[in-house]
Design a protein around this motif. Structure first.
Motif, PDB file in Angstrom:
ATOM      1  N   THR A  99       0.839  -1.206   0.000  1.00 22.03           N
ATOM      2  CA  THR A  99       0.000   0.000   0.000  1.00 22.03           C
ATOM      3  C   THR A  99       0.875   1.257   0.000  1.00 22.03           C
ATOM      4  O   THR A  99       0.788   2.068   0.911  1.00 22.03           O
TER       5      THR A  99
ATOM      6  N   VAL B 109       0.830   4.076  -1.709  1.00 22.56           N
ATOM      7  CA  VAL B 109       0.132   5.366  -1.746  1.00 22.56           C
ATOM      8  C   VAL B 109      -0.468   5.658  -0.373  1.00 22.56           C
ATOM      9  O   VAL B 109      -0.323   6.767   0.155  1.00 22.56           O
ATOM     10  N   GLU B 110      -1.117   4.693   0.223  1.00 24.36           N
ATOM     11  CA  GLU B 110      -1.680   4.866   1.560  1.00 24.36           C
ATOM     12  C   GLU B 110      -0.588   5.204   2.570  1.00 24.36           C
ATOM     13  O   GLU B 110      -0.768   6.067   3.436  1.00 24.36           O
TER      14      GLU B 110
ATOM     15  N   ASN C 202      -9.179   2.776   1.940  1.00 23.57           N
ATOM     16  CA  ASN C 202      -8.955   2.618   0.514  1.00 23.57           C
ATOM     17  C   ASN C 202     -10.244   2.057  -0.091  1.00 23.57           C
ATOM     18  O   ASN C 202     -10.585   0.897   0.110  1.00 23.57           O
TER      19      ASN C 202
ATOM     20  N   SER D   4     -10.863   2.006  -3.373  1.00 18.49           N
ATOM     21  CA  SER D   4     -10.585   1.821  -4.801  1.00 18.49           C
ATOM     22  C   SER D   4     -11.371   0.656  -5.406  1.00 18.49           C
ATOM     23  O   SER D   4     -11.845   0.754  -6.542  1.00 18.49           O
TER      24      SER D   4
ATOM     25  N   SER E 225      -3.366   0.466 -10.882  1.00 16.38           N
ATOM     26  CA  SER E 225      -3.242   0.849  -9.477  1.00 16.38           C
ATOM     27  C   SER E 225      -4.426   0.346  -8.669  1.00 16.38           C
ATOM     28  O   SER E 225      -5.571   0.410  -9.113  1.00 16.38           O
ATOM     29  N   LYS E 226      -4.140  -0.155  -7.491  1.00 21.53           N
ATOM     30  CA  LYS E 226      -5.184  -0.594  -6.552  1.00 21.53           C
ATOM     31  C   LYS E 226      -5.398   0.462  -5.472  1.00 21.53           C
ATOM     32  O   LYS E 226      -6.067   0.220  -4.486  1.00 21.53           O
ATOM     33  N   GLU E 227      -4.795   1.650  -5.680  1.00 20.29           N
ATOM     34  CA  GLU E 227      -4.881   2.725  -4.696  1.00 20.29           C
ATOM     35  C   GLU E 227      -5.208   4.040  -5.405  1.00 20.29           C
ATOM     36  O   GLU E 227      -4.336   4.856  -5.669  1.00 20.29           O
ATOM     37  N   THR E 228      -6.472   4.237  -5.713  1.00 20.72           N
ATOM     38  CA  THR E 228      -6.888   5.428  -6.450  1.00 20.72           C
ATOM     39  C   THR E 228      -7.949   6.249  -5.723  1.00 20.72           C
ATOM     40  O   THR E 228      -8.037   7.446  -5.937  1.00 20.72           O
TER      41      THR E 228
ATOM     42  N   PHE F  36      -9.685   7.231  -2.017  1.00 14.03           N
ATOM     43  CA  PHE F  36      -9.504   7.187  -0.570  1.00 14.03           C
ATOM     44  C   PHE F  36     -10.527   8.037   0.156  1.00 14.03           C
ATOM     45  O   PHE F  36     -10.939   9.091  -0.333  1.00 14.03           O
TER      46      PHE F  36
ATOM     47  N   GLU G 239       0.942  13.136  -5.190  1.00 17.50           N
ATOM     48  CA  GLU G 239       0.232  11.861  -5.324  1.00 17.50           C
ATOM     49  C   GLU G 239      -1.033  12.013  -6.157  1.00 17.50           C
ATOM     50  O   GLU G 239      -1.444  11.070  -6.828  1.00 17.50           O
TER      51      GLU G 239
ATOM     52  N   ILE H 263      -3.610   9.154  -6.736  1.00 21.97           N
ATOM     53  CA  ILE H 263      -4.932   9.400  -6.152  1.00 21.97           C
ATOM     54  C   ILE H 263      -5.849  10.016  -7.202  1.00 21.97           C
ATOM     55  O   ILE H 263      -5.556  11.057  -7.767  1.00 21.97           O
TER      56      ILE H 263
END
Length: 129
Positions: free
Chosen positions: A26, A28-29, A49, A51, A65-68, A70, A98, A105
């Motif tokens: 994770t 980005v988180e 998250n 996403s 990406s699995k982190e878009t 939040f 980010e 994000i």
């Protein structure tokens, strides 16, 4: 209880060696947590998250990406005497890189409070139950 859990998680993140954070699942988180914690010294910091709820959207086609997306809840003294738009601008400025990065994000939902506002919200929620 929730506040203590969030702070305990914060302390775990900052004890991780940099090599562990670089290979994090994770990243980005982790950066969101690091930047907000350093700049705002929150008493509560929850990062959700979401996403997976938006992966089917047209804008997400082709994104790996699995982190878009939040949802972030922040309680901090730094928000005192600031209206919501100014609070949000402050957080956006912390995360501008980010948000600009490809695969970074895409959406950021914020709930920003002072400690007194958080206590009032908790009291209201307790009264509703």
């Amino acid at each position: 209880m929730l506040r203590r859990t969030a702070l305990n998680h914060l302390s775990r993140v900052f004890r991780r060696p940099l090599s562990t954070m670089a290979s994090s699942e994770t990243p980005v988180e982790d950066v969101i947590r690091e930047k907000i914690a350093a700049a705002l010294q929150p008493t509560t910091l929850e990062i959700h998250n979401d996403s997976h709820l938006h992966s089917h959207h047209k804008a997400m086609e082709g994104s790996t990406s699995k982190e878009t997306h939040f949802r972030v809840i922040i309680t901090s003294e730094a928000f005192r005497s600031k209206m919501q738009p100014a609070r949000h601008r402050l957080v956006y400025s912390l995360l501008k890189d980010e948000m600009a990065r490809e695969g970074g994000i895409h959406a950021l939902q914020l709930r920003t409070m002072t400690p007194e506002e958080e206590e009032k919200r908790r009291a209201e929620e307790a009264g509703e139950q």
